[in-house]
Motif scaffolding. Structure first.
Motif, PDB file in Angstrom:
ATOM      1  N   ARG A  37       0.914  16.467  11.471  1.00  0.00           N
ATOM      2  CA  ARG A  37       2.337  16.389  11.771  1.00  0.00           C
ATOM      3  C   ARG A  37       2.697  14.961  12.180  1.00  0.00           C
ATOM      4  NH1 ARG A  37       2.519  20.079  17.330  1.00  0.00           N
ATOM      5  NH2 ARG A  37       1.515  18.546  18.734  1.00  0.00           N
ATOM      6  N   GLN A  38       3.963  14.650  11.971  1.00  0.00           N
ATOM      7  CA  GLN A  38       4.443  13.324  12.329  1.00  0.00           C
ATOM      8  C   GLN A  38       5.827  13.453  12.942  1.00  0.00           C
ATOM      9  OE1 GLN A  38       4.350  10.437   9.148  1.00  0.00           O
ATOM     10  NE2 GLN A  38       4.375   8.739  10.598  1.00  0.00           N
ATOM     11  N   ALA A  39       5.934  13.084  14.197  1.00  0.00           N
ATOM     12  CA  ALA A  39       7.210  13.079  14.897  1.00  0.00           C
ATOM     13  C   ALA A  39       7.875  11.718  14.703  1.00  0.00           C
ATOM     14  CB  ALA A  39       6.990  13.359  16.377  1.00  0.00           C
ATOM     15  N   LYS A  42       6.387   8.134  15.660  1.00  0.00           N
ATOM     16  CA  LYS A  42       4.974   8.312  16.027  1.00  0.00           C
ATOM     17  C   LYS A  42       4.095   8.331  14.786  1.00  0.00           C
ATOM     18  CE  LYS A  42       5.726  10.774  20.380  1.00  0.00           C
ATOM     19  NZ  LYS A  42       5.343  11.956  21.192  1.00  0.00           N
ATOM     20  N   ARG A  44       1.122   9.820  12.297  1.00  0.00           N
ATOM     21  CA  ARG A  44       0.727  11.137  11.846  1.00  0.00           C
ATOM     22  C   ARG A  44      -0.512  11.576  12.622  1.00  0.00           C
ATOM     23  NH1 ARG A  44       1.063  12.302   5.510  1.00  0.00           N
ATOM     24  NH2 ARG A  44       3.033  11.293   6.034  1.00  0.00           N
ATOM     25  N   GLU A  88       7.997  19.676  22.008  1.00  0.00           N
ATOM     26  CA  GLU A  88       7.104  18.579  21.574  1.00  0.00           C
ATOM     27  C   GLU A  88       6.358  18.894  20.283  1.00  0.00           C
ATOM     28  OE1 GLU A  88       7.229  20.039  24.602  1.00  0.00           O
ATOM     29  OE2 GLU A  88       5.217  20.226  25.495  1.00  0.00           O
ATOM     30  N   ASP A  89       6.504  20.114  19.770  1.00  0.00           N
ATOM     31  CA  ASP A  89       5.943  20.441  18.462  1.00  0.00           C
ATOM     32  C   ASP A  89       6.870  20.016  17.325  1.00  0.00           C
ATOM     33  OD1 ASP A  89       4.787  23.511  19.886  1.00  0.00           O
ATOM     34  OD2 ASP A  89       3.582  21.729  19.446  1.00  0.00           O
ATOM     35  N   THR A  90       8.056  19.542  17.661  1.00  0.00           N
ATOM     36  CA  THR A  90       9.004  19.103  16.653  1.00  0.00           C
ATOM     37  C   THR A  90       8.426  17.938  15.847  1.00  0.00           C
ATOM     38  OG1 THR A  90      10.933  19.822  17.913  1.00  0.00           O
ATOM     39  CG2 THR A  90      11.269  18.067  16.293  1.00  0.00           C
ATOM     40  N   ALA A  91       8.388  18.101  14.530  1.00  0.00           N
ATOM     41  CA  ALA A  91       7.795  17.090  13.656  1.00  0.00           C
ATOM     42  C   ALA A  91       7.924  17.556  12.212  1.00  0.00           C
ATOM     43  CB  ALA A  91       6.317  16.880  13.988  1.00  0.00           C
ATOM     44  N   TYR A  93       5.665  18.550   9.246  1.00  0.00           N
ATOM     45  CA  TYR A  93       4.300  19.051   9.099  1.00  0.00           C
ATOM     46  C   TYR A  93       3.859  18.882   7.648  1.00  0.00           C
ATOM     47  CZ  TYR A  93       4.252  20.950  13.796  1.00  0.00           C
ATOM     48  OH  TYR A  93       4.264  21.075  15.164  1.00  0.00           O
ATOM     49  N   THR A 120      11.686  22.068  13.800  1.00  0.00           N
ATOM     50  CA  THR A 120      12.472  21.613  14.944  1.00  0.00           C
ATOM     51  C   THR A 120      12.482  22.717  15.994  1.00  0.00           C
ATOM     52  OG1 THR A 120      13.888  20.290  13.497  1.00  0.00           O
ATOM     53  CG2 THR A 120      14.684  20.718  15.721  1.00  0.00           C
TER      54      THR A 120
END
Length: 123
Positions: A37-39, A42, A44, A88-91, A93, A120
């Motif tokens: 995942r990549q927010a 940030k 990956r 904080e899992d928002t990214a 995938y 999201t």
């Protein structure tokens, strides 16, 4: 080889989503598969990986106990079940195919990548 990720969306904190990654080609079952995942802003990062048979799995500490990776080689598909989601899992995938049959943690150990699906999590 093509990988098509799907299943992302908007969910409230504490909710669940299941991501799917459908692969093309006859060698799907010969390769380990992973989710990253990549927010925004940030790098990956590794989320989860499974060996070619699905018998071995590994998780990032941040998702251990909440996420489950699985695969159905008859359907050329790998899944990521995500429970107890947090903001904080928002990214975005991404699913990816490993070079070999084991599980892998580093992006350079994967040779094909899906296009990504956005998750999201609202607070």
């Amino acid at each position: 080889v093509q990988l098509q990720a799907s299943g992302g969306g908007l969910v409230q904190a504490g909710g669940s989503l299941r991501l799917s990654c459908a692969g093309s080609g006859r060698t799907f079952s010969s390769h380990g598969m992973g989710w990253f995942r990549q927010a925004p802003g940030k790098e990956r990062e590794f989320v989860a990986a499974t060996s070619r048979s699905g018998g071995s799995t590994r998780y990032a500490d941040s998702v251990k106990g909440r996420f489950t990776i699985s695969r159905d080689n008859a359907k050329n598909t790998v899944y990521l079940q995500m429970n107890s989601l947090k903001p904080e899992d928002t990214a975005v995938y991404y699913c990816a195919r490993g070079y070999g049959g084991s599980y892998y943690f580093r992006t350079y150990e994967y040779d094909y990548w899906g296009q990504g699906t956005l998750v999201t999590v609202s607070s």
